[in-house]
Write a protein that holds these residues in place. Structure first.
Motif, PDB file in Angstrom:
ATOM      1  N   MET A  10       0.821  -1.208   0.000  1.00 21.03           N
ATOM      2  CA  MET A  10       0.000   0.000   0.000  1.00 21.03           C
ATOM      3  C   MET A  10       0.862   1.269   0.000  1.00 21.03           C
ATOM      4  O   MET A  10       0.629   2.199  -0.792  1.00 21.03           O
ATOM      5  N   ILE A  11       1.871   1.310   0.863  1.00 21.87           N
ATOM      6  CA  ILE A  11       2.699   2.512   0.958  1.00 21.87           C
ATOM      7  C   ILE A  11       3.638   2.608  -0.235  1.00 21.87           C
ATOM      8  O   ILE A  11       3.805   3.687  -0.830  1.00 21.87           O
ATOM      9  N   GLY A  12       4.262   1.496  -0.629  1.00 27.79           N
ATOM     10  CA  GLY A  12       5.158   1.514  -1.778  1.00 27.79           C
ATOM     11  C   GLY A  12       4.449   1.961  -3.046  1.00 27.79           C
ATOM     12  O   GLY A  12       4.990   2.742  -3.840  1.00 27.79           O
ATOM     13  N   THR A  13       3.238   1.481  -3.250  1.00 28.99           N
ATOM     14  CA  THR A  13       2.462   1.884  -4.425  1.00 28.99           C
ATOM     15  C   THR A  13       2.144   3.367  -4.392  1.00 28.99           C
ATOM     16  O   THR A  13       2.176   4.053  -5.420  1.00 28.99           O
ATOM     17  N   THR A  14       1.861   3.900  -3.206  1.00 28.27           N
ATOM     18  CA  THR A  14       1.612   5.337  -3.079  1.00 28.27           C
ATOM     19  C   THR A  14       2.868   6.133  -3.389  1.00 28.27           C
ATOM     20  O   THR A  14       2.815   7.177  -4.056  1.00 28.27           O
ATOM     21  N   VAL A  15       4.029   5.665  -2.926  1.00 25.36           N
ATOM     22  CA  VAL A  15       5.294   6.330  -3.257  1.00 25.36           C
ATOM     23  C   VAL A  15       5.494   6.364  -4.770  1.00 25.36           C
ATOM     24  O   VAL A  15       5.837   7.405  -5.349  1.00 25.36           O
ATOM     25  N   VAL A  16       5.267   5.227  -5.431  1.00 20.53           N
ATOM     26  CA  VAL A  16       5.415   5.158  -6.884  1.00 20.53           C
ATOM     27  C   VAL A  16       4.491   6.167  -7.568  1.00 20.53           C
ATOM     28  O   VAL A  16       4.901   6.913  -8.469  1.00 20.53           O
ATOM     29  N   SER A  17       3.242   6.202  -7.166  1.00 17.89           N
ATOM     30  CA  SER A  17       2.259   7.102  -7.782  1.00 17.89           C
ATOM     31  C   SER A  17       2.641   8.559  -7.617  1.00 17.89           C
ATOM     32  O   SER A  17       2.500   9.366  -8.557  1.00 17.89           O
ATOM     33  N   GLU A  18       3.118   8.920  -6.424  1.00 19.07           N
ATOM     34  CA  GLU A  18       3.504  10.313  -6.194  1.00 19.07           C
ATOM     35  C   GLU A  18       4.758  10.669  -6.977  1.00 19.07           C
ATOM     36  O   GLU A  18       4.850  11.763  -7.552  1.00 19.07           O
ATOM     37  N   LEU A  19       5.727   9.777  -7.018  1.00 17.86           N
ATOM     38  CA  LEU A  19       6.951  10.045  -7.789  1.00 17.86           C
ATOM     39  C   LEU A  19       6.641  10.236  -9.268  1.00 17.86           C
ATOM     40  O   LEU A  19       7.265  11.061  -9.943  1.00 17.86           O
ATOM     41  N   ALA A  20       5.681   9.474  -9.776  1.00 14.34           N
ATOM     42  CA  ALA A  20       5.332   9.565 -11.197  1.00 14.34           C
ATOM     43  C   ALA A  20       4.778  10.934 -11.564  1.00 14.34           C
ATOM     44  O   ALA A  20       4.830  11.338 -12.733  1.00 14.34           O
ATOM     45  N   ASP A  26      12.377  10.816 -14.245  1.00 13.30           N
ATOM     46  CA  ASP A  26      12.194  10.241 -15.585  1.00 13.30           C
ATOM     47  C   ASP A  26      11.676   8.808 -15.553  1.00 13.30           C
ATOM     48  O   ASP A  26      10.869   8.413 -16.393  1.00 13.30           O
ATOM     49  N   LEU A  27      12.166   8.019 -14.580  1.00 16.82           N
ATOM     50  CA  LEU A  27      11.849   6.591 -14.562  1.00 16.82           C
ATOM     51  C   LEU A  27      11.721   6.110 -13.128  1.00 16.82           C
ATOM     52  O   LEU A  27      12.569   6.420 -12.287  1.00 16.82           O
ATOM     53  N   ILE A  28      10.672   5.364 -12.862  1.00 13.95           N
ATOM     54  CA  ILE A  28      10.484   4.716 -11.559  1.00 13.95           C
ATOM     55  C   ILE A  28      10.350   3.227 -11.789  1.00 13.95           C
ATOM     56  O   ILE A  28       9.495   2.793 -12.574  1.00 13.95           O
ATOM     57  N   THR A  29      11.200   2.454 -11.126  1.00 11.90           N
ATOM     58  CA  THR A  29      11.103   1.001 -11.195  1.00 11.90           C
ATOM     59  C   THR A  29      10.492   0.488  -9.901  1.00 11.90           C
ATOM     60  O   THR A  29      11.055   0.688  -8.820  1.00 11.90           O
ATOM     61  N   ALA A  30       9.325  -0.137 -10.016  1.00 14.63           N
ATOM     62  CA  ALA A  30       8.625  -0.701  -8.861  1.00 14.63           C
ATOM     63  C   ALA A  30       9.023  -2.164  -8.718  1.00 14.63           C
ATOM     64  O   ALA A  30       8.786  -2.953  -9.634  1.00 14.63           O
ATOM     65  N   VAL A  31       9.623  -2.508  -7.592  1.00 12.78           N
ATOM     66  CA  VAL A  31      10.185  -3.847  -7.406  1.00 12.78           C
ATOM     67  C   VAL A  31       9.455  -4.574  -6.287  1.00 12.78           C
ATOM     68  O   VAL A  31       9.235  -4.017  -5.201  1.00 12.78           O
ATOM     69  N   ASP A  32       9.094  -5.807  -6.543  1.00 18.23           N
ATOM     70  CA  ASP A  32       8.458  -6.626  -5.514  1.00 18.23           C
ATOM     71  C   ASP A  32       8.733  -8.087  -5.828  1.00 18.23           C
ATOM     72  O   ASP A  32       9.153  -8.429  -6.941  1.00 18.23           O
ATOM     73  N   VAL A  33       8.482  -8.928  -4.846  1.00 14.42           N
ATOM     74  CA  VAL A  33       8.685 -10.368  -5.062  1.00 14.42           C
ATOM     75  C   VAL A  33       7.491 -11.004  -5.743  1.00 14.42           C
ATOM     76  O   VAL A  33       7.579 -12.124  -6.243  1.00 14.42           O
ATOM     77  N   ARG A  34       6.364 -10.283  -5.790  1.00 14.87           N
ATOM     78  CA  ARG A  34       5.144 -10.862  -6.359  1.00 14.87           C
ATOM     79  C   ARG A  34       4.678 -10.056  -7.574  1.00 14.87           C
ATOM     80  O   ARG A  34       4.502  -8.853  -7.505  1.00 14.87           O
ATOM     81  N   GLN A  35       4.455 -10.769  -8.670  1.00 13.26           N
ATOM     82  CA  GLN A  35       4.018 -10.112  -9.897  1.00 13.26           C
ATOM     83  C   GLN A  35       2.647  -9.466  -9.718  1.00 13.26           C
ATOM     84  O   GLN A  35       2.406  -8.363 -10.232  1.00 13.26           O
ATOM     85  N   GLU A  43      -1.154  -0.548 -12.346  1.00 13.49           N
ATOM     86  CA  GLU A  43      -2.511  -0.123 -12.667  1.00 13.49           C
ATOM     87  C   GLU A  43      -2.881   1.156 -11.924  1.00 13.49           C
ATOM     88  O   GLU A  43      -3.462   2.086 -12.499  1.00 13.49           O
ATOM     89  N   ILE A  44      -2.522   1.218 -10.642  1.00 16.49           N
ATOM     90  CA  ILE A  44      -2.877   2.381  -9.831  1.00 16.49           C
ATOM     91  C   ILE A  44      -2.062   3.607 -10.246  1.00 16.49           C
ATOM     92  O   ILE A  44      -2.602   4.710 -10.382  1.00 16.49           O
ATOM     93  N   SER A  45      -0.768   3.443 -10.461  1.00 13.42           N
ATOM     94  CA  SER A  45       0.075   4.591 -10.821  1.00 13.42           C
ATOM     95  C   SER A  45      -0.232   5.095 -12.220  1.00 13.42           C
ATOM     96  O   SER A  45      -0.165   6.292 -12.488  1.00 13.42           O
ATOM     97  N   ASN A  46      -0.549   4.179 -13.138  1.00  9.28           N
ATOM     98  CA  ASN A  46      -1.033   4.534 -14.483  1.00  9.28           C
ATOM     99  C   ASN A  46      -0.148   5.595 -15.145  1.00  9.28           C
ATOM    100  O   ASN A  46      -0.605   6.659 -15.564  1.00  9.28           O
ATOM    101  N   SER A  47       1.142   5.310 -15.221  1.00  6.50           N
ATOM    102  CA  SER A  47       2.079   6.268 -15.792  1.00  6.50           C
ATOM    103  C   SER A  47       3.084   5.559 -16.700  1.00  6.50           C
ATOM    104  O   SER A  47       3.570   4.473 -16.358  1.00  6.50           O
ATOM    105  N   GLY A  52       7.728  -2.228 -13.952  1.00  8.52           N
ATOM    106  CA  GLY A  52       7.723  -3.204 -12.861  1.00  8.52           C
ATOM    107  C   GLY A  52       8.847  -4.203 -13.005  1.00  8.52           C
ATOM    108  O   GLY A  52       9.289  -4.503 -14.119  1.00  8.52           O
ATOM    109  N   LYS A  53       9.295  -4.722 -11.877  1.00  5.04           N
ATOM    110  CA  LYS A  53      10.362  -5.720 -11.888  1.00  5.04           C
ATOM    111  C   LYS A  53      10.151  -6.692 -10.746  1.00  5.04           C
ATOM    112  O   LYS A  53      10.048  -6.279  -9.581  1.00  5.04           O
ATOM    113  N   VAL A  54      10.066  -7.962 -11.058  1.00  2.93           N
ATOM    114  CA  VAL A  54       9.986  -9.000 -10.035  1.00  2.93           C
ATOM    115  C   VAL A  54      11.410  -9.387  -9.635  1.00  2.93           C
ATOM    116  O   VAL A  54      12.250  -9.675 -10.504  1.00  2.93           O
ATOM    117  N   ALA A  55      11.684  -9.379  -8.353  1.00  6.86           N
ATOM    118  CA  ALA A  55      13.023  -9.730  -7.885  1.00  6.86           C
ATOM    119  C   ALA A  55      12.961 -10.170  -6.434  1.00  6.86           C
ATOM    120  O   ALA A  55      12.082  -9.735  -5.677  1.00  6.86           O
TER     121      ALA A  55
END
Length: 384
Positions: A10-20, A26-35, A43-47, A52-55
């Protein structure tokens, strides 16, 4: 500028959306262990700026691999991965904004390594720790002599229900840690360690909140950074009346202990058992929450006893469709990441937010918070 966000909850996604939304990024890479978590974040950031990157994020090597091409990273990870992420950032020579403020002694030991790598690590950069820290620091700076700084904050349900009058707005593991760890504070200019859930105090916030209670919790980095500037300093966490008494009974009975016990041949910690039992009891009547904040700093200004008070009552954000806790935690971290990327912050080492957002940086940061929907009121009182 390329920013990596570690963790897309929830918080990470909000950070991504605000940074966008920041034109400087220029570029935000959202990283998580789950696709599936990444897909929801995209979908939420819509930018078009967000990828996205699974790692895996379990080891220093895992995280360092993700960070090696980034300018700045924001760690929205569990407490257990905070130090790991910091070490990975230093190894990758990547600036890092970390939401976790605990383990400050261990983090400050990495100060020289971060300086040698030419990066800044900002621990505890959310709402509390985070906003509360730099408000206390700024209040102290505005006084000739600082007597006391009290940082009060809490995430509480908009529509509380019994028996605990509380809903979990982040990890329950972290909540129970707050309830069981001794609290570091400052008394008479010295660091002190206080018992968990001590210093119960009644207080009132503007509607729709009303009557509340708060207990002393860990002041994180502020106790260490500000102890030579103020006589007394405390952090307090807010809940609705009755919550702390009930949790205190559970603590006294051992339900929040981490020492394993064996029941019917199964080994489990009392806290893990309590988490399973308490989780469904820590739900509000809706997903809406409230974040309350009050920072009071008192001392002498112009020869007169003076108190500064900053106060915030922030409600669930219907426009963003996110909890208040997610918003007020994520936005300071996003602004800090942008400031580092744009070289408004040029320090290196492990530097907490209360050492950064004071004096000439204070008002511009407050204005950015306000522009992004975090309104904090201020008043100054002369004490007779």
């Amino acid at each position: 500028m390329h920013i990596v966000v570690l963790g897309t909850g929830m918080i990470g996604t909000t950070v991504v959306s605000e940074l966008a939304n920041f034109t400087d990024i220029d570029l935000i890479t959202a990283v998580d262990v789950r696709q599936e978590s990444i897909d929801k974040c995209l979908e939420i950031s819509n930018s078009h700026k967000v990828e996205g990157k699974v790692a895996s994020l379990e080891t220093k090597e895992d995280i360092a691999e993700v960070l090696k091409y980034a300018d700045v990273a924001v760690a929205c990870l569990p407490h257990s991965l905070s130090l790991v992420a910091i070490k990975a950032a230093i190894e990758s020579k990547c600036h890092l904004v970390d939401l976790v403020g605990s383990m400050f002694n261990e983090k400050i030991e990495l100060h020289e390594a971060a300086m040698d790598a030419g990066v800044i690590i900002v621990p505890g950069c959310g709402v509390a720790p985070g906003i509360t820290n730099f408000l206390a620091a700024q209040g102290i700076e505005m006084l000739e002599e600082a007597e006391e700084a009290i940082m009060i904050c809490g995430g509480i349900p908009r529509h509380p229900v019994p028996p605990l009058w509380y809903q979990v707005v982040f990890r329950l593991e972290s909540v129970l840690g707050l309830y069981t760890k001794p609290a570091i504070a400052v008394e008479n200019g010295q660091l002190v360690e206080l018992s968990p859930l001590s210093g119960l105090e009644k207080m009132t916030f503007p509607q729709p909140v009303g009557d509340c209670e708060a207990v002393i919790t860990d002041a994180h980095s502020t106790a260490y950074i500000l102890k030579d500037k103020v006589k007394n300093l405390y952090e307090k966490t807010v809940r609705y009346p009755g919550h702390w008494d009930k949790m205190n009974v559970l603590g006294e009975l051992g339900f929040l202990d981490n020492i394993p016990i064996t029941v019917a041949g199964v080994t489990i910690t009392p806290r893990a058992f309590a988490e399973r039992i308490l989780a469904p009891k820590m739900l509000g009547a809706s997903h809406e929450d409230v974040t309350v904040l009050r920072v009071e700093v008192s001392g002498v200004k112009d020869g007169k006893p003076t108190k500064f008070t900053w106060e915030m009552v922030d409600l669930y954000d219907h426009e963003r469709k996110i909890t208040s806790m997610a918003k007020t935690t994520a936005i300071p971290a996003a602004i800090m990441a942008k400031w580092i990327a744009c070289k408004k912050i040029i320090e290196t080492g492990v530097v907490p937010i209360e050492s950064l957002i004071v004096k000439e940086r204070f008002q511009p940061f407050m204005e950015e918070l306000n522009n992004l929907g975090i309104q904090i009121d201020f008043k100054e009182d002369i004490l007779l």
